[in-house]
Write a protein that holds these residues in place. Structure first.
Motif, PDB file in Angstrom:
ATOM      1  N   MET A  38      11.887  -5.470 -15.084  1.00 10.36           N
ATOM      2  CA  MET A  38      11.433  -6.342 -13.990  1.00 10.36           C
ATOM      3  C   MET A  38      11.973  -5.839 -12.654  1.00 10.36           C
ATOM      4  O   MET A  38      11.262  -5.753 -11.665  1.00 10.36           O
ATOM      5  N   THR A  39      13.273  -5.505 -12.636  1.00 12.25           N
ATOM      6  CA  THR A  39      13.875  -5.022 -11.401  1.00 12.25           C
ATOM      7  C   THR A  39      13.179  -3.752 -10.940  1.00 12.25           C
ATOM      8  O   THR A  39      12.885  -3.588  -9.756  1.00 12.25           O
ATOM      9  N   ALA A  40      12.920  -2.869 -11.916  1.00 14.28           N
ATOM     10  CA  ALA A  40      12.252  -1.618 -11.560  1.00 14.28           C
ATOM     11  C   ALA A  40      10.881  -1.906 -10.956  1.00 14.28           C
ATOM     12  O   ALA A  40      10.502  -1.311  -9.942  1.00 14.28           O
ATOM     13  N   LEU A  44       9.831  -1.005  -7.232  1.00  9.44           N
ATOM     14  CA  LEU A  44       8.699  -0.105  -7.038  1.00  9.44           C
ATOM     15  C   LEU A  44       7.749  -0.676  -5.990  1.00  9.44           C
ATOM     16  O   LEU A  44       7.281   0.040  -5.102  1.00  9.44           O
ATOM     17  N   VAL A  45       7.488  -2.001  -6.082  1.00  6.45           N
ATOM     18  CA  VAL A  45       6.580  -2.623  -5.123  1.00  6.45           C
ATOM     19  C   VAL A  45       7.144  -2.514  -3.707  1.00  6.45           C
ATOM     20  O   VAL A  45       6.442  -2.140  -2.760  1.00  6.45           O
ATOM     21  N   ILE A  46       8.460  -2.804  -3.583  1.00  2.38           N
ATOM     22  CA  ILE A  46       9.086  -2.691  -2.261  1.00  2.38           C
ATOM     23  C   ILE A  46       8.992  -1.256  -1.756  1.00  2.38           C
ATOM     24  O   ILE A  46       8.632  -0.997  -0.605  1.00  2.38           O
ATOM     25  N   CYS A  51       6.893   2.917   1.719  1.00  2.00           N
ATOM     26  CA  CYS A  51       6.278   4.244   1.793  1.00  2.00           C
ATOM     27  C   CYS A  51       4.987   4.203   2.595  1.00  2.00           C
ATOM     28  O   CYS A  51       4.724   5.096   3.400  1.00  2.00           O
ATOM     29  N   ILE A  52       4.177   3.157   2.381  1.00  2.00           N
ATOM     30  CA  ILE A  52       2.924   3.056   3.133  1.00  2.00           C
ATOM     31  C   ILE A  52       3.226   2.975   4.628  1.00  2.00           C
ATOM     32  O   ILE A  52       2.624   3.678   5.445  1.00  2.00           O
ATOM     33  N   GLY A  53       4.217   2.131   4.983  1.00  2.00           N
ATOM     34  CA  GLY A  53       4.583   2.003   6.389  1.00  2.00           C
ATOM     35  C   GLY A  53       5.058   3.324   6.963  1.00  2.00           C
ATOM     36  O   GLY A  53       4.604   3.759   8.032  1.00  2.00           O
TER      37      GLY A  53
END
Lengths: 320, 79
Positions: A38-40, A44-46, A51-53
């Motif tokens: 779950m943490t991973a 990953l989402v964060i 990364c997109i920014g």
């Protein structure tokens, strides 16, 4: 466990305890494994968001660092003629698109907000039974309709209608884009506003009635101020949706690179220009870099909207 | 006209306004939906849903659902 206390032999008892311990260890292992997973996933989402920014900033800053345009030229000039090669030398004034975006979204908000807030009040305050049973589900369905459907109906119904009513040569206009966007963001604003009006405690209304106010007085003196921050976040949510919309706007705005002179002139918006030019611009060229900068601008604007929503919907301290 | 009567009058007018807004949007939304649905069904033919190269939307329909499936495959574990 309780079966252990029956007349089991010592041996059996010990083996049972051992089995229990094994099971316990197994469960802890599972617990940690799943928690790690779950943490991973969360990290990953964060990481993807950051990364997109970062990617957008890296790509978008090229207009200013590689091709040497000033930020004022980008934001303040209407001269849009970037070269489609890596040498550069064109002009990158994006004011037309910025104004186009602001005009269409502002118009959409202007049209949608009174109706959306009005229907939110209707479905919570005035006709709660009909509102909860029929009106709200129907409005919710409309929040999920793909934007291309709105654009298509706008193109086939709205534009001929505008052409006929106002005696124009082309029906494509800022007005058409504003109406289509207003229809698109109406469910969003209406739902969020209805939620926030619904969460106003019933005691407030009862107190207002007790003081002898009419329903309208209790609505606009008590309920709307109490639900104000929620209504505002609904409006900003709608604005963010309108700002990011490319497809529906592109179909009805007429795609002309010129500042809009009025409600009935054609123009372009940030998203429609990116969508239209992204495919045929050379990688690394001035055109593509300018488009990246526009994408960065959109990203920053949506970030600003999200910050505003958090600001307006933060938990309030009790005032005396 | 005293204050109470005026307040009552305004209350009734505003109630009417809210009813108008609701009726307007209710009919607009229903009309929008029925326009799309009726136009869609009158234009549809059974051949449209074939997987032929021309004149059918079977491939597009499949691709849409396929894309949704793949994106769910990624997004559900991340949720």
């Amino acid at each position: 466990m309780y079966c252990v206390f029956r007349e089991n032999s010592e041996q059996q008892y010990i083996s049972l305890i051992k089995g229990e311990n094994m099971k316990k260890q197994n469960m802890f292992a599972k617990e940690y494994a799943w928690r790690g997973l779950m943490t991973a996933g969360g990290l990953l989402v964060i990481a993807i968001t950051i990364c997109i920014g970062a990617f957008l900033i890296y790509k978008g800053s090229g207009t200013f660092t590689i091709f040497g345009h000033s930020i004022f030229e980008f934001l303040g000039s209407t001269d849009w003629n970037p070269e489609d090669n890596a040498q550069g030398g064109g002009t990158v004034g994006a004011l037309i698109f910025i104004v186009g975006s602001l005009c269409t979204c502002g118009l959409a908000l202007l049209i949608a907000t009174p109706f959306a807030v009005g229907s939110a009040i209707f479905m919570i305050e005035i006709a709660p039974k009909f509102g909860e049973k029929f009106y709200r589900p129907i409005v919710e369905i409309f929040a999920g309709i793909p934007s291309v459907v709105y654009g298509w109906v706008g193109l086939t119904v709205l534009i001929p209608a505008i052409k006929k009513v106002f005696h124009l040569q082309v029906g494509h206009s800022v007005l058409a884009a504003g109406i289509v966007l207003a229809l698109m963001i109406f469910p969003t604003i209406s739902n969020v506003a209805a939620d926030s009006i619904h969460s106003v405690p019933k005691d407030y209304r009862m107190a207002a009635y007790g003081l002898g106010s009419t329903r309208w007085q209790s609505i606009y003196k008590v309920v709307i101020p109490a639900a104000g921050s929620g209504i505002l976040s609904g409006i900003i949510l709608g604005l963010a949706r309108a700002f990011g919309e490319a497809l529906a706007v592109a179909m009805v705005i007429g795609q002309t690179t010129a500042l809009p002179k009025g409600l009935f002139s054609t123009t372009k918006s940030l998203t429609t220009e990116i969508a239209a030019q992204m495919g045929n611009a050379t990688e690394g060229g001035e055109m593509k870099t300018a488009l990246w900068t526009m994408a960065l601008l959109l990203f920053l604007l949506s970030l600003l909207f999200i910050l505003l929503i958090h600001y307006f919907s933060r938990p309030k301290k009790d005032k005396e | 006209m005293n204050r109470v009567q005026r307040a009552r009058g305004i209350n009734q007018i505003m109630t009417g306004v809210f009813y108008l807004i609701a009726v307007f949007f209710f009919t607009l939304l229903i009309g929008f939906a029925s326009y799309v649905i009726i136009k869609g069904f009158t234009g549809a033919t059974p051949e449209m849903f074939a997987f032929a190269r021309k004149g059918s939307i079977g491939n597009q329909l499949f691709n849409t659902i396929y894309l949704v499936f793949i994106s769910l495959l990624f997004s559900i574990p991340l949720e």
